[in-house]
Design a protein around this motif. Structure first.
Motif, short mmCIF file in Angstrom:
data_model
loop_
_atom_site.label_atom_id
_atom_site.label_comp_id
_atom_site.label_asym_id
_atom_site.label_seq_id
_atom_site.Cartn_x
_atom_site.Cartn_y
_atom_site.Cartn_z
N ALA A 404 0.84 -1.21 0.00
CA ALA A 404 0.00 0.00 0.00
C ALA A 404 0.87 1.25 0.00
CB ALA A 404 -0.92 -0.01 1.22
N LYS A 405 1.96 1.19 0.75
CA LYS A 405 2.79 2.37 0.89
C LYS A 405 3.69 2.61 -0.32
CE LYS A 405 6.20 3.81 4.10
NZ LYS A 405 7.08 3.15 5.05
N CYS A 407 3.85 0.49 -3.46
CA CYS A 407 3.55 -0.02 -4.79
C CYS A 407 2.22 0.49 -5.34
CB CYS A 407 3.51 -1.54 -4.78
SG CYS A 407 4.83 -2.29 -3.82
N ALA A 408 1.26 0.72 -4.41
CA ALA A 408 -0.13 0.93 -4.84
C ALA A 408 -0.35 2.26 -5.55
CB ALA A 408 -1.07 0.80 -3.65
N SER A 409 0.67 3.15 -5.55
CA SER A 409 0.45 4.38 -6.31
C SER A 409 0.37 4.07 -7.80
CB SER A 409 1.55 5.39 -6.01
OG SER A 409 2.81 4.78 -6.21
N ARG A 412 -1.79 -2.43 -8.56
CA ARG A 412 -2.90 -2.84 -7.72
C ARG A 412 -2.67 -4.28 -7.28
NH1 ARG A 412 -3.21 1.52 -8.21
NH2 ARG A 412 -4.89 2.93 -8.80
N SER A 416 -7.12 -3.58 -5.36
CA SER A 416 -7.04 -2.70 -4.20
C SER A 416 -5.60 -2.28 -3.94
CB SER A 416 -7.62 -3.40 -2.96
OG SER A 416 -6.62 -4.20 -2.37
N ASP A 417 -5.37 -1.64 -2.79
CA ASP A 417 -4.02 -1.20 -2.44
C ASP A 417 -3.24 -2.28 -1.69
OD1 ASP A 417 -5.20 -1.26 0.01
OD2 ASP A 417 -4.53 0.72 0.64
N GLN A 421 -8.21 -1.89 0.55
CA GLN A 421 -8.82 -0.57 0.38
C GLN A 421 -8.70 -0.10 -1.07
OE1 GLN A 421 -10.60 1.09 2.74
NE2 GLN A 421 -10.33 -0.98 3.55
N VAL A 423 -8.04 2.44 -4.22
CA VAL A 423 -7.06 3.51 -4.42
C VAL A 423 -7.70 4.59 -5.29
CG1 VAL A 423 -4.72 4.02 -5.19
CG2 VAL A 423 -5.30 1.72 -4.44
N GLN A 427 -4.91 3.63 -12.05
CA GLN A 427 -3.97 2.52 -12.06
C GLN A 427 -2.99 2.69 -13.22
OE1 GLN A 427 -5.90 -1.28 -12.10
NE2 GLN A 427 -4.00 -2.44 -12.37
N ASP A 431 -1.75 -5.39 -12.14
CA ASP A 431 -2.32 -5.92 -10.90
C ASP A 431 -1.52 -7.17 -10.57
OD1 ASP A 431 -3.94 -7.43 -9.05
OD2 ASP A 431 -5.55 -6.00 -9.51
#
Lengths: 607, 181
Positions: A404-405, A407-409, A412, A416-417, A421, A423, A427, A431
């Motif tokens: 989440a911190k 990679c998720a920017s 996916r 999700s993140d 959750q 984002v 994307q 994924d």
């Protein structure tokens, strides 16, 4: 027999004492409204008994407090029941204290000549609250740790001596071993000792002045025994039944429900804990501090001055009660205080119920508590560095957070993140759920899917060589070639050695072998990719060990390495080389992406 | 007459009340005590680790003249909630006899559990606590408080001269050698 009793009696006077205790006069006969003091004595006795047994299993230090409580709760025979009784009796006692105080005030039992006894009672009330506060920290779980930090910080704002007081109480500048040894000494030694002394005084003074009878008397006077004792016993049993219900309530409605008091994940100063709340009976104070009027430097008013003033008024009630309207004022005042506390508690609960961040934090706290319990119970057990390292080194716990911190920017995980959750940002990269698996590779080699955002759609490889190959060639494959492609996919996927595919990889070893040959010879993979043999001209990511732990670790360390994307790398940072992530973190991330973690239902990891 | 009946009735009612007060009060008090006792007695439900063969040393490390040498026994250990890999769980005296046989003795004195010393001068074992003394072959000397010889442990000689010992503790103070289970 009679001689023996007489012998004991002559030397101790115990029979006379029992007689005095049991045949105390109850003016107007026994009544239910007199039971509260007895239920509190009962509660104290229960806490002393259960507390001493818990003591035998508890070990106060930062590496053993949570561990020993977890051992009592989850491994020792009947431990959940013992701890549950101690935990919920403490809560029941705060309710009983309020009921007792109200009964004393309403019946006017605080007036002359009973002022001193009233004060003893108020001191006992504070001691019991102090016991609750100190006991809340002892399991050294996230909840107790962070909630108690708030309490000791408040201590720190006391004028002049605050800083020193705080340091003395927590045994240093920060929380650690000595915080626990001190809190434990307070909780199991100093405070109970003071409680015993005050209770003895309280009961002595109560006997000296007698019961304040509720007028008008409905019946003739009677002895304490047996009528009042029976009523007291029934009330105590009701308290115990309530406590037992609280212990069993979750299990009553679901077979997997937690038994007894909750135990969160071990305290970790590096893990945020947004679910930190004091126990429910301190929620009103917690809410009071959130009021806007105390913003900034006004905190001392909400935290110390107002509660002290309220306590002062209650202390002065015996004198206030002498005025003509004093008794009514006292009743009005205590009603306002209780109503105010009730309202604040309601507000605190209502705010949390609406606060989705808080709800999420509670859920994640529950998940971690459940996870660490499983890890502690695993054959690896708890290392001497403590259970907190179990979670820190657990891919299932840390993987989603790291994803989440970091990679998720762009990426996916299952849409999700990583933590489940959504984002907000668009994307930009693949994924990674099931990365390296046959299903994931099948999607990558699907002409319909390769240019979606779940694969190359958001990157500069959208119209790259791989994409063109899939769309121009794979799209027109004959059924025979399609079958070959399946084998190649199986071969590349087998390189990852995923836990989820171990069985099928073993069964289809022959097919995978064919796939490897096809990959090298028939298919055009090795035109761009390197596979098993060194190839200077390869410019696409190495397929040797594709998706394996070693491959992923190297890839995350530097995707721009010549074995991967080289200088054609899109925006992905070199997490290791740029020291964005430590090698341990990269390892956890790789393990998590590969589905590699301890699973209690999994026999393999028990070996 | 009437008065007597009332008294009897009151007596009976009082008796029921007394009995109820005692029973109800008793239950309320017993439940927490029972929960505590269950936890207190938890150790009775747990088994000690069974004896298993553990590699202690190699023949090279044993003097050929039959003088015993002390070796720690390393094994995985569970201490309540902690699990340790390869930590000392006890110690043994190993002795290579003139016939080339290796004997192993648990260092714990069978009398009261002290750590037995080997004395080169006496060519025997001496317990520093209550002066139990044993020959170099572990046999008890007359006049010793110990009820039995030193506890011999099974030894396996494996390839490359590895010495493996089936390590086990035994109950102290008893004539018979009973494993602690």
């Amino acid at each position: 027999m009679k001689m023996l009793f007489d012998w004991v009696e002559q030397r101790t006077g115990v029979r006379k004492l029992t007689h005095e205790a049991l045949f105390e006069n109850v003016p107007g006969g026994s009544r239910w409204r007199y039971v509260w003091g007895s239920t509190l004595t009962f509660g104290l006795a229960v806490q002393f008994i259960t507390g001493i047994f818990l003591w035998m299993g508890y070990s106060p230090s930062a590496q053993t407090a949570w561990e020993s409580v977890n051992y009592i709760q989850n491994e020792m025979y009947g431990g959940w029941l013992l701890r549950g009784i101690h935990h919920y009796t403490a809560q029941a006692m705060t309710v009983l204290l309020v009921l007792h105080l109200m009964q004393v005030l309403i019946d006017g039992a605080y007036k002359a000549p009973r002022e001193v006894n009233f004060w003893f009672g108020l001191l006992l009330l504070q001691l019991v609250l102090a016991l609750s506060l100190t006991g809340y920290l002892l399991p050294w779980d996230q909840k107790g740790y962070w909630a108690t930090k708030v309490a000791t910080s408040i201590l720190g704002i006391t004028p002049v001596v605050g800083g020193s007081l705080q340091r003395i109480v927590i045994g240093g500048a920060d929380y650690g071993h000595h915080t626990l040894t001190r809190f434990f000494a307070l909780h199991a030694g100093v405070l109970p000792g003071a409680v015993i002394a005050l209770v003895v005084g309280h009961i002595y003074l109560f006997r000296r002045h007698g019961i304040t009878a509720k007028e008008p008397k409905r019946k003739p006077d009677a002895a304490f025994w047996p009528d009042q004792v029976l009523k007291d016993a029934v009330a105590c049993l009701a308290v115990l039944a309530t406590v037992l219900f609280l212990i069993l309530r979750q299990r009553m409605f679901s077979a997997s429900g937690e038994l007894g008091a909750e135990l969160g994940a071990p305290a970790d100063p590096s893990e945020p804990y947004s679910a930190a709340r004091p126990d429910w009976y301190f929620l009103f104070l917690f809410q009071l501090l959130k009021l806007k009027v105390f913003a900034g430097s006004g905190e001392i008013w909400g935290a110390i001055i107002i509660p002290s003033l309220v306590m002062l008024v209650i202390f002065l009630m015996p004198f206030l009660g002498k005025w003509k309207l004093g008794h009514r004022f006292n009743l009005g005042f205590i009603s306002c205080v209780l109503a105010g506390a009730g309202l604040l508690t309601y507000l605190a609960v209502a705010e949390d119920a609406k606060n989705s961040n808080y709800q999420l934090a509670v859920k994640s706290a529950d998940r971690e508590a459940e996870r660490v319990k499983a890890l502690a119970h695993s054959p690896m057990g708890i290392p001497s560095s403590g259970a907190v390292t179990l979670l820190r080194n657990d891919a299932l716990t840390q993987g989603p957070k790291l994803f989440a911190k970091n990679c998720a920017s762009c990426h996916r995980f299952d849409g999700s993140d990583g933590t489940g959750q959504p984002v907000k940002d668009p994307q930009l990269a693949s994924d990674l759920k099931g990365f390296g698996s046959r299903a994931w590779l099948t999607g990558l080699l699907d002409p319909e899917r390769i240019s979606t955002t779940n694969y190359f759609g958001g990157t500069k490889f959208k119209d790259g060589k791989m994409s063109k190959f899939v769309k121009k060639e794979v799209a027109h494959y004959t059924p025979e070639q399609k079958e070959q492609l399946q084998k190649v996919i199986a071969a590349v996927s087998a390189e990852a050695q995923l836990k989820s595919q171990l069985g099928v990889d073993q069964q289809e070893a022959a097919m995978i072998g064919e796939g490897r040959t096809l990959l090298r010879e028939t298919m055009k993979c090795t035109d761009c990719h390197q596979f098993q043999v060194k190839d200077q001209d390869a410019f696409a990511p190495d397929l040797t060990g594709y998706g394996s732990k070693a491959w992923l670790t190297r890839f995350l360390t530097n995707p721009g390495h010549a074995d991967f994307y080289g200088d054609r790398n899109d925006r992905m940072p070199a997490f290791g080389e740029k020291q964005i992530l430590s090698s341990a973190e990269i390892g956890l991330l790789a393990d998590w992406l590969r589905g590699e973690w301890y699973d209690p239902g999994d026999k393999k990891s028990e070996e | 007459m009437e008065l007597k009946e009332t008294t009897q009735k009151t007596d009976r009612r009082d008796f029921v009340k007394r009995a109820l007060a005692v029973v109800i009060g008793g239950i309320a008090g017993l439940v927490p005590a029972a929960a505590g006792l269950m936890v207190l007695l938890d150790p009775l439900r747990r088994k000690a680790a069974a004896g298993a063969a553990i590699k202690v040393t190699t023949l090279e490390a044993l003097p050929k003249d039959g003088v015993p040498r002390k070796f720690p026994v390393l094994a995985n250990r569970t201490d309540a909630w902690n699990k340790y890999a390869n930590v000392p769980v006890g110690a043994v005296y190993l002795r290579r006899t003139s016939e080339g046989i290796v004997e192993a003795f648990n260092v714990v004195c069978p009398h009261a559990g002290c750590f037995v010393d080997f004395s080169a001068e006496r060519n025997g074992f001496l317990c520093p606590c209550h002066n139990s003394s044993f020959t170099v072959a572990g046999k008890i000397n007359p006049g010793s408080p110990s009820p039995r010889d030193l506890d011999a442990l099974p030894v396996e000689l494996r390839q490359d001269g590895e010495v493996w010992v089936v390590f086990q503790n035994f109950k102290t103070g008893e004539k018979e050698k009973v494993p602690v289970a």
